[in-house]
Design a protein around this motif. Sequence first.
Motif, short mmCIF file in Angstrom:
data_model
loop_
_atom_site.label_atom_id
_atom_site.label_comp_id
_atom_site.label_asym_id
_atom_site.label_seq_id
_atom_site.Cartn_x
_atom_site.Cartn_y
_atom_site.Cartn_z
N GLU A 102 0.83 -1.21 0.00
CA GLU A 102 0.00 0.00 0.00
C GLU A 102 0.87 1.26 0.00
O GLU A 102 0.59 2.22 -0.73
CB GLU A 102 -0.95 0.00 1.20
CG GLU A 102 -2.01 1.06 1.13
CD GLU A 102 -2.90 0.98 -0.09
OE1 GLU A 102 -3.29 2.05 -0.61
OE2 GLU A 102 -3.22 -0.13 -0.56
N ARG A 103 1.92 1.27 0.80
CA ARG A 103 2.82 2.43 0.85
C ARG A 103 3.52 2.63 -0.49
O ARG A 103 3.69 3.77 -0.94
CB ARG A 103 3.84 2.26 1.97
CG ARG A 103 3.19 2.35 3.36
CD ARG A 103 4.20 2.17 4.45
NE ARG A 103 4.94 3.43 4.60
CZ ARG A 103 6.03 3.56 5.34
NH1 ARG A 103 6.52 2.53 6.00
NH2 ARG A 103 6.63 4.73 5.43
N LYS A 105 2.30 1.70 -3.43
CA LYS A 105 1.27 2.19 -4.34
C LYS A 105 1.09 3.71 -4.18
O LYS A 105 1.03 4.43 -5.18
CB LYS A 105 -0.07 1.49 -4.07
CG LYS A 105 -0.16 0.11 -4.65
CD LYS A 105 -1.38 -0.66 -4.21
CE LYS A 105 -2.69 0.05 -4.42
NZ LYS A 105 -3.86 -0.77 -4.03
N GLU A 106 1.00 4.18 -2.95
CA GLU A 106 0.84 5.61 -2.70
C GLU A 106 2.03 6.40 -3.24
O GLU A 106 1.86 7.47 -3.83
CB GLU A 106 0.66 5.86 -1.20
CG GLU A 106 -0.66 5.35 -0.66
CD GLU A 106 -0.72 5.37 0.86
OE1 GLU A 106 0.23 5.86 1.52
OE2 GLU A 106 -1.74 4.88 1.40
#
Length: 165
Positions: A102-103, A105-106
Motif C-alpha cells: 500500500e505504501r 502504491k501511494e
Amino acid sequence: MRRTIAFENLNDAIRECERLLHTGYTRTGNWSLGQICCHLRLTIQCNMDGYPRWMAMLGYPLRPLLRWFILPRLLAGESPKGIRTASMFVPPNRLDDDAEVERLKECVIAFLESPNAMHPHPGFGRMTNREFNRFHAAHASHHLSFLHPPSGPLAIDPRSSHHGD
C-alpha cells in the motif's frame, strides 16, 4: 533462482505486487515482498525529494561510464550481480507485506502524478519522468523476480493483465 519478468512501467510492477500479495509467494532471494516494496519506495522517494549530497558527489565522477555501460544493461533486465545498495535503502527485516504494498502504491501514484522533474540519479544523472518510470520499473523487475507465485518459477508477461495506464 529467478523468474523472468520485465515491467514496462511502475503500474505493471504494482499489479504484480498486488498479485503476489493475493496469491502468496515463495522467496528465492533475501527479501520478502514487504521488504522489496519498502526498498523500491525509498529509492523512488529519493528520486522525487532528492538524494543525499554525499551520494550525488560520490556518483558524479562515474556518471558517464555508468550511464553508457550500466544503465542500458539495467533497462534490458541484466542487473549486475554483487552491487550492494546504500544502507539507507536496506529495508528492516520484519515488514508487513500488505502495509508495504500500500505504501509503495501511494508513492508510485505521487511519482506518476508529479508535475515536477525528478532529481538526478547519483549514478545515471538526469532523465525525464518517463525515463525514470522505466528505470524504476526495471529495478522492480529485478527485485520481484526473486518472488515466485504458487504456480512456480514460470515466466510471466505482466502486460497480459494490462488495464491501460
